[in-house]
Each structure stands twice: as C-alpha cells, then as structure tokens.
Motif scaffolding. Structure first.
Motif, PDB file in Angstrom:
ATOM      1  N   GLU A 127       0.833  -1.208   0.000  1.00 54.24           N
ATOM      2  CA  GLU A 127       0.000   0.000   0.000  1.00 54.24           C
ATOM      3  C   GLU A 127       0.866   1.255   0.000  1.00 54.24           C
ATOM      4  N   HIS A 128       1.971   1.221   0.755  1.00 53.54           N
ATOM      5  CA  HIS A 128       2.900   2.356   0.752  1.00 53.54           C
ATOM      6  C   HIS A 128       3.487   2.573  -0.640  1.00 53.54           C
ATOM      7  N   LEU A 129       3.882   1.481  -1.278  1.00 52.13           N
ATOM      8  CA  LEU A 129       4.433   1.592  -2.626  1.00 52.13           C
ATOM      9  C   LEU A 129       3.379   2.104  -3.609  1.00 52.13           C
ATOM     10  N   GLU A 130       2.175   1.623  -3.456  1.00 45.74           N
ATOM     11  CA  GLU A 130       1.086   2.084  -4.327  1.00 45.74           C
ATOM     12  C   GLU A 130       0.838   3.576  -4.120  1.00 45.74           C
ATOM     13  N   ASN A 131       0.821   4.013  -2.855  1.00 45.58           N
ATOM     14  CA  ASN A 131       0.622   5.438  -2.566  1.00 45.58           C
ATOM     15  C   ASN A 131       1.780   6.276  -3.103  1.00 45.58           C
ATOM     16  N   ALA A 132       3.000   5.751  -2.952  1.00 52.48           N
ATOM     17  CA  ALA A 132       4.168   6.470  -3.470  1.00 52.48           C
ATOM     18  C   ALA A 132       4.096   6.581  -4.990  1.00 52.48           C
ATOM     19  N   ALA A 133       3.676   5.503  -5.643  1.00 52.90           N
ATOM     20  CA  ALA A 133       3.551   5.530  -7.105  1.00 52.90           C
ATOM     21  C   ALA A 133       2.472   6.519  -7.531  1.00 52.90           C
ATOM     22  N   GLU A 134       1.374   6.543  -6.791  1.00 53.64           N
ATOM     23  CA  GLU A 134       0.293   7.491  -7.099  1.00 53.64           C
ATOM     24  C   GLU A 134       0.776   8.925  -6.914  1.00 53.64           C
ATOM     25  N   GLN A 135       1.503   9.167  -5.826  1.00 51.61           N
ATOM     26  CA  GLN A 135       2.041  10.510  -5.580  1.00 51.61           C
ATOM     27  C   GLN A 135       3.039  10.895  -6.666  1.00 51.61           C
ATOM     28  N   ALA A 136       3.870   9.941  -7.069  1.00 49.53           N
ATOM     29  CA  ALA A 136       4.830  10.212  -8.135  1.00 49.53           C
ATOM     30  C   ALA A 136       4.098  10.566  -9.427  1.00 49.53           C
ATOM     31  N   GLY A 137       2.986   9.883  -9.686  1.00 51.12           N
ATOM     32  CA  GLY A 137       2.169  10.197 -10.865  1.00 51.12           C
ATOM     33  C   GLY A 137       1.642  11.617 -10.807  1.00 51.12           C
ATOM     34  N   HIS A 138       1.173  12.022  -9.619  1.00 54.13           N
ATOM     35  CA  HIS A 138       0.696  13.405  -9.455  1.00 54.13           C
ATOM     36  C   HIS A 138       1.843  14.397  -9.625  1.00 54.13           C
ATOM     37  N   ASP A 139       3.002  14.061  -9.053  1.00 55.38           N
ATOM     38  CA  ASP A 139       4.167  14.944  -9.181  1.00 55.38           C
ATOM     39  C   ASP A 139       4.577  15.100 -10.643  1.00 55.38           C
ATOM     40  N   ILE A 140       4.556  14.000 -11.373  1.00 52.23           N
ATOM     41  CA  ILE A 140       4.898  14.044 -12.795  1.00 52.23           C
ATOM     42  C   ILE A 140       3.900  14.914 -13.549  1.00 52.23           C
ATOM     43  N   SER A 141       2.627  14.723 -13.249  1.00 52.34           N
ATOM     44  CA  SER A 141       1.590  15.525 -13.904  1.00 52.34           C
ATOM     45  C   SER A 141       1.765  17.000 -13.600  1.00 52.34           C
ATOM     46  N   ASP A 142       2.022  17.321 -12.331  1.00 51.97           N
ATOM     47  CA  ASP A 142       2.237  18.724 -11.948  1.00 51.97           C
ATOM     48  C   ASP A 142       3.462  19.302 -12.641  1.00 51.97           C
ATOM     49  N   ALA A 143       4.544  18.540 -12.675  1.00 49.31           N
ATOM     50  CA  ALA A 143       5.775  19.013 -13.324  1.00 49.31           C
ATOM     51  C   ALA A 143       5.555  19.210 -14.819  1.00 49.31           C
ATOM     52  N   THR A 144       4.814  18.306 -15.435  1.00 52.15           N
ATOM     53  CA  THR A 144       4.528  18.414 -16.867  1.00 52.15           C
ATOM     54  C   THR A 144       3.688  19.653 -17.149  1.00 52.15           C
ATOM     55  N   ASN A 145       2.660  19.873 -16.333  1.00 56.07           N
ATOM     56  CA  ASN A 145       1.813  21.051 -16.508  1.00 56.07           C
ATOM     57  C   ASN A 145       2.618  22.332 -16.310  1.00 56.07           C
ATOM     58  N   HIS A 146       3.477  22.335 -15.299  1.00 59.42           N
ATOM     59  CA  HIS A 146       4.311  23.513 -15.029  1.00 59.42           C
ATOM     60  C   HIS A 146       5.251  23.787 -16.207  1.00 59.42           C
ATOM     61  N   ALA A 147       5.854  22.728 -16.728  1.00 60.62           N
ATOM     62  CA  ALA A 147       6.762  22.885 -17.870  1.00 60.62           C
ATOM     63  C   ALA A 147       5.999  23.385 -19.097  1.00 60.62           C
ATOM     64  N   ALA A 148       4.789  22.867 -19.300  1.00 60.69           N
ATOM     65  CA  ALA A 148       3.979  23.316 -20.440  1.00 60.69           C
ATOM     66  C   ALA A 148       3.620  24.789 -20.298  1.00 60.69           C
ATOM     67  N   ASP A 149       3.253  25.206 -19.089  1.00 60.67           N
ATOM     68  CA  ASP A 149       2.931  26.615 -18.846  1.00 60.67           C
ATOM     69  C   ASP A 149       4.139  27.501 -19.109  1.00 60.67           C
ATOM     70  N   GLU A 150       5.302  27.100 -18.599  1.00 59.74           N
ATOM     71  CA  GLU A 150       6.518  27.897 -18.793  1.00 59.74           C
ATOM     72  C   GLU A 150       6.908  27.951 -20.265  1.00 59.74           C
ATOM     73  N   THR A 151       6.708  26.859 -20.986  1.00 56.59           N
ATOM     74  CA  THR A 151       7.009  26.824 -22.416  1.00 56.59           C
ATOM     75  C   THR A 151       6.085  27.762 -23.182  1.00 56.59           C
ATOM     76  N   ALA A 152       4.801  27.763 -22.810  1.00 57.56           N
ATOM     77  CA  ALA A 152       3.845  28.652 -23.470  1.00 57.56           C
ATOM     78  C   ALA A 152       4.197  30.116 -23.227  1.00 57.56           C
ATOM     79  N   VAL A 153       4.565  30.441 -21.993  1.00 60.79           N
ATOM     80  CA  VAL A 153       4.954  31.821 -21.668  1.00 60.79           C
ATOM     81  C   VAL A 153       6.213  32.210 -22.444  1.00 60.79           C
ATOM     82  N   ALA A 154       7.179  31.307 -22.507  1.00 63.19           N
ATOM     83  CA  ALA A 154       8.422  31.584 -23.237  1.00 63.19           C
ATOM     84  C   ALA A 154       8.140  31.788 -24.726  1.00 63.19           C
ATOM     85  N   ALA A 155       7.238  30.983 -25.281  1.00 62.10           N
ATOM     86  CA  ALA A 155       6.886  31.121 -26.700  1.00 62.10           C
ATOM     87  C   ALA A 155       6.191  32.462 -26.950  1.00 62.10           C
TER      88      ALA A 155
END
Length: 103
Positions: free
Chosen positions: A33-61
């Motif tokens: 369950e801990h590993l599953e929660n960690a994987a889920e959190q990592a998925g959220h972190d990846i999604s947040d990082a991807t969204n942040h990178a997309a926002d920064e890329t759009a602003v830079a463009a």
C-alpha cells in the motif's frame, strides 16, 4: 526535467526507507500500500511538473513572439530611416550636379 527526476528519486527513497522498517507503520498500511501510494504521488508529481513545464514553455513562446514582433517593427523603422537618408543624399547630390552644370 531535473525537478521531475529529483521528485521521483525522493519519492522512491521515502517509499523504500519508510517501508523497509520491520515494524508495521502506524497507519496500518502494508508495504504494498505504501508503494502504491508512493507511485500514485509520483504520478501526481509528474503531472504537476509536466503542466508547469507546459505553462513555462507557453509563456516563453509568447515572449519570443512578442520580442520577434518588436524586433521586426524596429527593423522596419530602421529601414525607413535608412531609405530616407539615402534618398536625401541622392537629392543633395543631384542638386550639386545641377548647380555645377548651370555654372
């Protein structure tokens, strides 16, 4: 990308260190369950990082497009000024030639 790798590394480290204890955690969660929660959190972190990178890329463009428009406008004005200066020189030269021809 580095932030993403750091987040994943930290998540994996916390999951492994936190779940490797022999004593069962206070939450009553199993290691799986801990590993599953960690994987889920990592998925959220990846999604947040991807969204942040997309926002920064759009602003830079957008900034790059604005800068390009400004540079084009400046180049256009410089070309107008240069054309006017050349035309003025040509007219002055023609006036000098005409004056010499009349004398």
């Amino acid at each position: 990308m580095n932030k993403l790798l750091i987040a994943l590394g930290l998540t994996a480290t916390v999951a492994l260190v936190g779940c490797s204890k022999e004593k069962q955690p206070e939450t009553g969660a199993t290691t799986g369950e801990h590993l599953e929660n960690a994987a889920e959190q990592a998925g959220h972190d990846i999604s947040d990082a991807t969204n942040h990178a997309a926002d920064e890329t759009a602003v830079a463009a957008d900034n790059a497009a604005d800068n390009a428009k400004e540079a084009a406008a400046n180049a256009k004005e410089a070309a107008k000024d240069a054309t006017a200066a050349v035309a003025g020189s040509v007219e002055e030269g023609a006036a000098n030639v005409r004056e010499k021809a009349e004398n």
